[in-house]
Design a protein around this motif. Structure first.
Motif, PDB file in Angstrom:
ATOM      1  N   LEU A  27      -0.067   4.041  -0.244  1.00 13.38           N
ATOM      2  CA  LEU A  27       0.109   4.839   0.028  1.00 13.38           C
ATOM      3  C   LEU A  27       0.301   5.717   1.021  1.00 13.38           C
ATOM      4  O   LEU A  27      -0.473   4.889   2.110  1.00 13.38           O
ATOM      5  CB  LEU A  27      -0.559   6.206  -0.656  1.00 13.38           C
ATOM      6  CG  LEU A  27      -1.491   5.943  -2.230  1.00 13.38           C
ATOM      7  CD1 LEU A  27      -2.139   5.268  -2.306  1.00 13.38           C
ATOM      8  CD2 LEU A  27      -1.682   7.430  -2.701  1.00 13.38           C
ATOM      9  N   GLY A  28       1.681   6.383   1.615  1.00  8.41           N
ATOM     10  CA  GLY A  28       2.194   6.558   2.775  1.00  8.41           C
ATOM     11  C   GLY A  28       2.726   7.966   2.530  1.00  8.41           C
ATOM     12  O   GLY A  28       3.652   7.887   1.759  1.00  8.41           O
ATOM     13  N   ALA A  40      -1.430  12.450  -4.570  1.00 11.30           N
ATOM     14  CA  ALA A  40      -1.272  11.176  -5.070  1.00 11.30           C
ATOM     15  C   ALA A  40      -2.411  10.527  -5.432  1.00 11.30           C
ATOM     16  O   ALA A  40      -2.111  10.234  -6.513  1.00 11.30           O
ATOM     17  CB  ALA A  40      -0.233  10.435  -3.676  1.00 11.30           C
ATOM     18  N   ARG A  41      -3.174  10.819  -5.065  1.00 11.33           N
ATOM     19  CA  ARG A  41      -4.666  10.075  -5.582  1.00 11.33           C
ATOM     20  C   ARG A  41      -5.395  11.133  -6.192  1.00 11.33           C
ATOM     21  O   ARG A  41      -5.553   9.975  -6.935  1.00 11.33           O
ATOM     22  CB  ARG A  41      -5.511  10.182  -4.150  1.00 11.33           C
ATOM     23  CG  ARG A  41      -5.299   9.710  -3.155  1.00 11.33           C
ATOM     24  CD  ARG A  41      -6.923   9.855  -2.052  1.00 11.33           C
ATOM     25  NE  ARG A  41      -7.710  10.077  -2.216  1.00 11.33           N
ATOM     26  CZ  ARG A  41      -9.264   9.194  -0.920  1.00 11.33           C
ATOM     27  NH1 ARG A  41      -8.237   8.807  -0.577  1.00 11.33           N
ATOM     28  NH2 ARG A  41      -9.784   9.502  -1.493  1.00 11.33           N
ATOM     29  N   LEU A  94       4.727   4.140 -10.231  1.00 11.38           N
ATOM     30  CA  LEU A  94       4.845   4.462  -9.208  1.00 11.38           C
ATOM     31  C   LEU A  94       6.108   5.473  -8.069  1.00 11.38           C
ATOM     32  O   LEU A  94       5.905   6.467  -8.087  1.00 11.38           O
ATOM     33  CB  LEU A  94       4.568   3.161  -7.985  1.00 11.38           C
ATOM     34  CG  LEU A  94       3.111   2.574  -8.428  1.00 11.38           C
ATOM     35  CD1 LEU A  94       2.803   1.630  -7.378  1.00 11.38           C
ATOM     36  CD2 LEU A  94       2.237   3.756  -8.060  1.00 11.38           C
ATOM     37  N   LYS A  95       7.671   4.505  -9.224  1.00  7.78           N
ATOM     38  CA  LYS A  95       9.040   5.283  -8.624  1.00  7.78           C
ATOM     39  C   LYS A  95       9.147   6.650  -9.285  1.00  7.78           C
ATOM     40  O   LYS A  95       9.360   7.902  -8.302  1.00  7.78           O
ATOM     41  CB  LYS A  95       9.584   4.818  -8.936  1.00  7.78           C
ATOM     42  CG  LYS A  95      10.000   3.147  -7.906  1.00  7.78           C
ATOM     43  CD  LYS A  95       9.702   3.142  -6.480  1.00  7.78           C
ATOM     44  CE  LYS A  95       9.322   2.114  -5.844  1.00  7.78           C
ATOM     45  NZ  LYS A  95       9.500   2.559  -4.801  1.00  7.78           N
ATOM     46  N   ILE A 115       6.238  10.672  -0.231  1.00  7.82           N
ATOM     47  CA  ILE A 115       5.415   9.393  -0.432  1.00  7.82           C
ATOM     48  C   ILE A 115       6.065   8.587  -0.679  1.00  7.82           C
ATOM     49  O   ILE A 115       6.804   8.317  -1.104  1.00  7.82           O
ATOM     50  CB  ILE A 115       4.374  10.369  -1.436  1.00  7.82           C
ATOM     51  CG1 ILE A 115       3.425   9.831  -2.025  1.00  7.82           C
ATOM     52  CG2 ILE A 115       5.585  10.037  -2.408  1.00  7.82           C
ATOM     53  CD1 ILE A 115       2.455   9.505  -1.032  1.00  7.82           C
ATOM     54  N   ASP A 116       5.224   7.854  -0.085  1.00  8.15           N
ATOM     55  CA  ASP A 116       5.886   6.424  -0.535  1.00  8.15           C
ATOM     56  C   ASP A 116       4.475   5.510  -1.408  1.00  8.15           C
ATOM     57  O   ASP A 116       3.309   5.321  -0.527  1.00  8.15           O
ATOM     58  CB  ASP A 116       6.327   5.627   1.128  1.00  8.15           C
ATOM     59  CG  ASP A 116       6.986   4.393   1.163  1.00  8.15           C
ATOM     60  OD1 ASP A 116       7.110   3.334  -0.126  1.00  8.15           O
ATOM     61  OD2 ASP A 116       6.593   3.068   1.511  1.00  8.15           O
ATOM     62  N   LEU A 117       4.880   4.474  -2.011  1.00 13.42           N
ATOM     63  CA  LEU A 117       3.751   4.229  -3.167  1.00 13.42           C
ATOM     64  C   LEU A 117       4.647   2.645  -3.562  1.00 13.42           C
ATOM     65  O   LEU A 117       5.593   2.409  -4.045  1.00 13.42           O
ATOM     66  CB  LEU A 117       3.561   4.732  -4.158  1.00 13.42           C
ATOM     67  CG  LEU A 117       3.455   5.696  -4.284  1.00 13.42           C
ATOM     68  CD1 LEU A 117       3.137   6.406  -5.972  1.00 13.42           C
ATOM     69  CD2 LEU A 117       2.054   6.501  -3.761  1.00 13.42           C
TER      70      LEU A 117
END
Length: 133
Positions: A27-28, A40-41, A94-95, A115-117
């Motif tokens: 995650l970023g 996101a978490r 995720l997308k 958010i990047d997953l």
């Protein structure tokens, strides 16, 4: 494994369909970092019931283009757990989550990442490299 009867075949198929696969996801975020990582978490905890998250970690951008004004650092973490989804399906989920949180290609071009997953590992298969560690 040799299948002897139709019942053996059905049981093998059922165990394959309902098998759990270990996943590691990164995650970023560099935009409203703490809130986006937390959101996101929370969502991923529903997708991955046994989710174990690392502590969030502040990192520098990898490339200068990834350093838009006002967003000097990324906040990153990992989650590990098990899913009943195929690799393709977990990537699609995720997308969908990224898009639902306002992430899109146009923002990425500008270096803005809500958010990047990324799926790092699926079962024993290393899907991609973790670039921020």
């Amino acid at each position: 494994m040799k299948i002897k009867t139709q019942n053996d075949f059905v049981m093998s198929l059922i165990s394959t369909i309902f098998a759990t696969m270990k996943v590691i996801i990164s995650l970023g975020s560099n935009l409203n970092q703490e809130a986006n990582i937390q959101r996101a978490r929370e969502i991923l905890s529903h997708l991955i019931p046994d989710a174990v998250f690392t502590d969030p970690e502040w990192t520098d951008p990898i490339a200068e283009k990834d350093r838009p004004a006002g967003t000097e650092k990324y906040l990153n973490c990992l989650v590990e757990g098990h899913v009943h989804l195929t690799e393709r399906r977990i990537i699609a989920k995720l997308k969908q989550l990224e898009m639902s949180m306002g992430d899109n290609h146009e923002n990425h071009v500008k270096g803005l990442v809500s958010i990047d997953l990324d799926l790092i590992q699926y079962g024993d298969h290393k899907v991609r490299e973790l670039i921020w560690k």
